[in-house]
Design a protein around this motif. Structure first.
Motif, PDB file in Angstrom:
ATOM      1  N   GLY A   1       0.805  -1.210   0.000  1.00 50.08           N
ATOM      2  CA  GLY A   1       0.000   0.000   0.000  1.00 50.08           C
ATOM      3  C   GLY A   1       0.839   1.259   0.000  1.00 50.08           C
ATOM      4  O   GLY A   1       1.966   1.276   0.497  1.00 50.08           O
ATOM      5  N   ASN A   2       0.292   2.315  -0.624  1.00 49.13           N
ATOM      6  CA  ASN A   2       0.915   3.639  -0.628  1.00 49.13           C
ATOM      7  C   ASN A   2       2.303   3.614  -1.263  1.00 49.13           C
ATOM      8  O   ASN A   2       3.242   4.233  -0.770  1.00 49.13           O
ATOM      9  CB  ASN A   2       0.983   4.188   0.794  1.00 49.13           C
ATOM     10  CG  ASN A   2       1.130   5.695   0.820  1.00 49.13           C
ATOM     11  OD1 ASN A   2       0.825   6.377  -0.163  1.00 49.13           O
ATOM     12  ND2 ASN A   2       1.613   6.225   1.933  1.00 49.13           N
TER      13      ASN A   2
ATOM     14  N   LEU B   1      -3.248  -9.698   0.816  1.00 41.57           N
ATOM     15  CA  LEU B   1      -2.682  -8.755  -0.160  1.00 41.57           C
ATOM     16  C   LEU B   1      -3.267  -7.373   0.089  1.00 41.57           C
ATOM     17  O   LEU B   1      -4.487  -7.189   0.160  1.00 41.57           O
ATOM     18  CB  LEU B   1      -2.999  -9.204  -1.593  1.00 41.57           C
ATOM     19  CG  LEU B   1      -2.519  -8.269  -2.714  1.00 41.57           C
ATOM     20  CD1 LEU B   1      -0.996  -8.098  -2.683  1.00 41.57           C
ATOM     21  CD2 LEU B   1      -2.966  -8.801  -4.088  1.00 41.57           C
ATOM     22  N   ASP B   2      -2.362  -6.389   0.186  1.00 39.03           N
ATOM     23  CA  ASP B   2      -2.774  -4.994   0.389  1.00 39.03           C
ATOM     24  C   ASP B   2      -2.125  -4.139  -0.695  1.00 39.03           C
ATOM     25  O   ASP B   2      -0.913  -3.980  -0.741  1.00 39.03           O
ATOM     26  CB  ASP B   2      -2.337  -4.505   1.767  1.00 39.03           C
ATOM     27  CG  ASP B   2      -2.742  -3.036   2.007  1.00 39.03           C
ATOM     28  OD1 ASP B   2      -3.398  -2.441   1.121  1.00 39.03           O
ATOM     29  OD2 ASP B   2      -2.395  -2.503   3.068  1.00 39.03           O
ATOM     30  N   ILE B   3      -2.942  -3.615  -1.628  1.00 41.14           N
ATOM     31  CA  ILE B   3      -2.424  -2.722  -2.675  1.00 41.14           C
ATOM     32  C   ILE B   3      -3.191  -1.390  -2.617  1.00 41.14           C
ATOM     33  O   ILE B   3      -3.416  -0.738  -3.646  1.00 41.14           O
ATOM     34  CB  ILE B   3      -2.544  -3.357  -4.076  1.00 41.14           C
ATOM     35  CG1 ILE B   3      -3.997  -3.780  -4.369  1.00 41.14           C
ATOM     36  CG2 ILE B   3      -1.615  -4.550  -4.209  1.00 41.14           C
ATOM     37  CD1 ILE B   3      -4.201  -4.248  -5.798  1.00 41.14           C
ATOM     38  N   SER B   4      -3.583  -0.989  -1.440  1.00 44.89           N
ATOM     39  CA  SER B   4      -4.378   0.235  -1.271  1.00 44.89           C
ATOM     40  C   SER B   4      -3.521   1.485  -1.455  1.00 44.89           C
ATOM     41  O   SER B   4      -2.292   1.443  -1.445  1.00 44.89           O
ATOM     42  CB  SER B   4      -5.024   0.246   0.114  1.00 44.89           C
ATOM     43  OG  SER B   4      -4.028   0.216   1.122  1.00 44.89           O
ATOM     44  N   LYS B   5      -4.194   2.611  -1.630  1.00 42.90           N
ATOM     45  CA  LYS B   5      -3.577   3.930  -1.758  1.00 42.90           C
ATOM     46  C   LYS B   5      -2.568   3.995  -2.890  1.00 42.90           C
ATOM     47  O   LYS B   5      -1.471   4.535  -2.759  1.00 42.90           O
ATOM     48  CB  LYS B   5      -2.920   4.344  -0.435  1.00 42.90           C
ATOM     49  CG  LYS B   5      -3.907   4.484   0.721  1.00 42.90           C
ATOM     50  CD  LYS B   5      -3.243   4.926   1.999  1.00 42.90           C
ATOM     51  CE  LYS B   5      -4.246   5.044   3.132  1.00 42.90           C
ATOM     52  NZ  LYS B   5      -3.612   5.466   4.405  1.00 42.90           N
TER      53      LYS B   5
ATOM     54  N   GLU C   1      -7.816 -12.497   2.221  1.00 43.42           N
ATOM     55  CA  GLU C   1      -8.033 -11.109   2.623  1.00 43.42           C
ATOM     56  C   GLU C   1      -7.391 -10.182   1.587  1.00 43.42           C
ATOM     57  O   GLU C   1      -6.217 -10.322   1.270  1.00 43.42           O
ATOM     58  CB  GLU C   1      -7.450 -10.841   4.006  1.00 43.42           C
ATOM     59  CG  GLU C   1      -7.828  -9.470   4.551  1.00 43.42           C
ATOM     60  CD  GLU C   1      -7.431  -9.316   6.018  1.00 43.42           C
ATOM     61  OE1 GLU C   1      -7.494  -8.197   6.546  1.00 43.42           O
ATOM     62  OE2 GLU C   1      -7.049 -10.342   6.642  1.00 43.42           O
ATOM     63  N   PHE C   2      -8.212  -9.250   1.065  1.00 44.61           N
ATOM     64  CA  PHE C   2      -7.761  -8.394  -0.034  1.00 44.61           C
ATOM     65  C   PHE C   2      -8.145  -6.957   0.311  1.00 44.61           C
ATOM     66  O   PHE C   2      -9.308  -6.640   0.546  1.00 44.61           O
ATOM     67  CB  PHE C   2      -8.425  -8.836  -1.334  1.00 44.61           C
ATOM     68  CG  PHE C   2      -7.784  -8.303  -2.572  1.00 44.61           C
ATOM     69  CD1 PHE C   2      -6.628  -7.516  -2.531  1.00 44.61           C
ATOM     70  CD2 PHE C   2      -8.311  -8.579  -3.825  1.00 44.61           C
ATOM     71  CE1 PHE C   2      -6.032  -7.037  -3.686  1.00 44.61           C
ATOM     72  CE2 PHE C   2      -7.728  -8.099  -4.984  1.00 44.61           C
ATOM     73  CZ  PHE C   2      -6.585  -7.330  -4.914  1.00 44.61           C
ATOM     74  N   ILE C   3      -7.132  -6.080   0.331  1.00 46.41           N
ATOM     75  CA  ILE C   3      -7.365  -4.659   0.622  1.00 46.41           C
ATOM     76  C   ILE C   3      -6.921  -3.839  -0.587  1.00 46.41           C
ATOM     77  O   ILE C   3      -5.762  -3.858  -0.979  1.00 46.41           O
ATOM     78  CB  ILE C   3      -6.586  -4.201   1.871  1.00 46.41           C
ATOM     79  CG1 ILE C   3      -6.987  -5.048   3.079  1.00 46.41           C
ATOM     80  CG2 ILE C   3      -6.851  -2.728   2.154  1.00 46.41           C
ATOM     81  CD1 ILE C   3      -6.197  -4.738   4.335  1.00 46.41           C
ATOM     82  N   LEU C   4      -7.855  -3.152  -1.189  1.00 45.22           N
ATOM     83  CA  LEU C   4      -7.533  -2.278  -2.330  1.00 45.22           C
ATOM     84  C   LEU C   4      -8.290  -0.959  -2.217  1.00 45.22           C
ATOM     85  O   LEU C   4      -8.827  -0.429  -3.193  1.00 45.22           O
ATOM     86  CB  LEU C   4      -7.812  -2.984  -3.678  1.00 45.22           C
ATOM     87  CG  LEU C   4      -9.049  -3.866  -3.851  1.00 45.22           C
ATOM     88  CD1 LEU C   4     -10.296  -3.076  -4.038  1.00 45.22           C
ATOM     89  CD2 LEU C   4      -8.836  -4.806  -5.004  1.00 45.22           C
TER      90      LEU C   4
ATOM     91  N   ALA D   1     -12.606  -2.302   0.006  1.00 44.33           N
ATOM     92  CA  ALA D   1     -12.372  -1.534  -1.216  1.00 44.33           C
ATOM     93  C   ALA D   1     -13.024  -0.164  -1.109  1.00 44.33           C
ATOM     94  O   ALA D   1     -13.638   0.327  -2.057  1.00 44.33           O
ATOM     95  CB  ALA D   1     -12.900  -2.303  -2.425  1.00 44.33           C
ATOM     96  N   ARG D   2     -12.885   0.457   0.023  1.00 48.80           N
ATOM     97  CA  ARG D   2     -13.485   1.774   0.231  1.00 48.80           C
ATOM     98  C   ARG D   2     -12.696   2.856  -0.502  1.00 48.80           C
ATOM     99  O   ARG D   2     -11.515   2.689  -0.804  1.00 48.80           O
ATOM    100  CB  ARG D   2     -13.544   2.103   1.721  1.00 48.80           C
ATOM    101  CG  ARG D   2     -12.174   2.180   2.382  1.00 48.80           C
ATOM    102  CD  ARG D   2     -12.257   2.820   3.768  1.00 48.80           C
ATOM    103  NE  ARG D   2     -13.070   2.039   4.685  1.00 48.80           N
ATOM    104  CZ  ARG D   2     -13.403   2.473   5.888  1.00 48.80           C
ATOM    105  NH1 ARG D   2     -12.980   3.671   6.312  1.00 48.80           N
ATOM    106  NH2 ARG D   2     -14.130   1.724   6.693  1.00 48.80           N
TER     107      ARG D   2
END
Length: 381
Positions: free
Chosen positions: A17-18, A38-42, A61-64, A88-89
């Protein structure tokens, strides 16, 4: 910044992320089949290739969040059958379709806050599923705000009335069936009780259309249209034709001779009545009982009413008391209003009859002009 590196096969978690990523190469996760987080946010991912996540079947768990994604459709082809948590907010998604949700059968938690949802039927299925699905919890559904259309910006997605978006097939079937049954009953009633009134109205309308079309340049092809029953055809051929066509030079229109072959009978009747200067009705008891003769005099009487001209001549071959005309309302009205002729019983009077009939055919078609033909009908005792 683009990423095309290959990650170690033993990695189970990745926090990316970021990192200011704007592109992820489709082969990035080819060697991480056991990755579960997996976190590919921001990041600035405007689009993602669906093949990118197809090699991570164990992802749970997936954060985007805040990845500037306009759609999550790529997840439907990503083979994420074990995914349980999706955050996915803060993206740019307006519609969540059914295909996406059904492609995530193990999903327990879904967070789509701060997306500009469409306030319309496009999200009706998603909203209904969010309320009723017992397995998945849509986090803070009551806080989902809409960004489209502009005039409904800020409306809560949960306020959408989804009942107006659903199609009630049972109700449609009921209405369709009821309508069909009602139409069938109405048509049956009309056929059995109002058939001739409908037929008559059709003929009048057809005559009206023909009259409007022909009025500007009216040229008559015949002097008279002869309306008669086939039982009276011998009299027409033996008496009427020799005296009027051969003796007087009138051009008459007869069914068997002048109707156009292959053309519907009613069309022939209407066309030839309006092509004739007058209509000559040969009245007998057979004539009164004939369906086609009734139609001919209906069209002729409509022309009489429409043009306000003396275009109708009645000839009675036999004495028919006035009371016997009562069932034939239209004929009775015409007899009361129009002059008519009786075929004489004495041969000495036939010469006067032909003179009167010839005079009637010569009479101008002015509506108020009095015809010199005068005769009467017997009355019932």
């Amino acid at each position: 910044m683009a990423s095309s590196i290959c990650l170690p096969i033993f990695w189970k978690e990745l926090h990316a992320g970021n990192l200011n990523l704007d592109f992820i190469h489709p082969s990035t996760f080819n060697h991480t089949p056991h990755m579960s987080f997996l976190d590919i946010s921001k990041n600035a991912l405007s689009s993602v290739d669906p093949k990118t996540f197809q090699t991570m079947p164990d992802l749970t768990e997936f954060i985007l969040s805040q990845a500037r994604l306009p759609s999550f459709d790529f997840l439907a082809q990503a083979n994420l059958s074990k995914l349980k948590f999706l955050r996915a907010r803060g993206n740019e998604v307006s519609v969540v379709n059914k295909t996406l949700i059904l492609s995530l059968p193990k999903l327990k938690y879904l967070d789509l806050q701060q997306n500009p949802f469409m306030y319309g039927c496009e999200n009706a299925w998603f909203l209904n599923w969010s309320r009723q699905d017992p397995y998945t919890q849509v986090i803070y559904l009551n806080k989902y705000s809409c960004g489209y259309p502009d005039n409904l910006r800020g409306m809560k997605l949960e306020d959408l009335r989804i009942d107006s978006c659903t199609v009630d097939l049972d109700f449609i079937f009921f209405v369709s069936t009821s309508t069909l049954v009602t139409l069938t009953m109405v048509c049956s009633f009309i056929y059995h009780f109002l058939r001739w009134q409908v037929v008559y109205a059709y003929h009048l309308f057809q005559a009206f259309l023909y009259d409007r079309k022909q009025k500007p340049s009216r040229r008559y092809e015949f002097d008279a249209f002869v309306s008669y029953n086939t039982h009276d055809e011998p009299w027409v051929l033996r008496e009427l034709l020799p005296n009027l066509e051969q003796g007087r030079g009138w051009k008459l229109c007869l069914h068997h001779r002048d109707f156009q072959p292959g053309k519907p009978i009613i069309d022939n009747i209407v066309d030839n009545i309006y092509k004739s200067r007058k209509t000559l009705c040969i009245i007998s008891r057979h004539y009164l009982e004939s369906e086609w003769c009734s139609r001919e005099i209906q069209v002729a009487s409509f022309r009489l009413f429409d043009e306000q001209k003396d275009v109708l001549v009645l000839v009675f071959l036999e004495d028919i008391p006035n009371c016997q005309l009562s069932p034939y309302h239209r004929m009775r009205k015409l007899v009361k209003k129009k002059t008519y002729l009786n075929w004489p019983k004495c041969e000495e009077e036939t010469r006067l009859f032909w003179h009167k009939l010839n005079t009637a055919l010569e009479t101008r078609e002015e509506p108020n002009e009095e015809s010199p033909i005068l005769s009467g009908l017997e009355t019932c005792d």
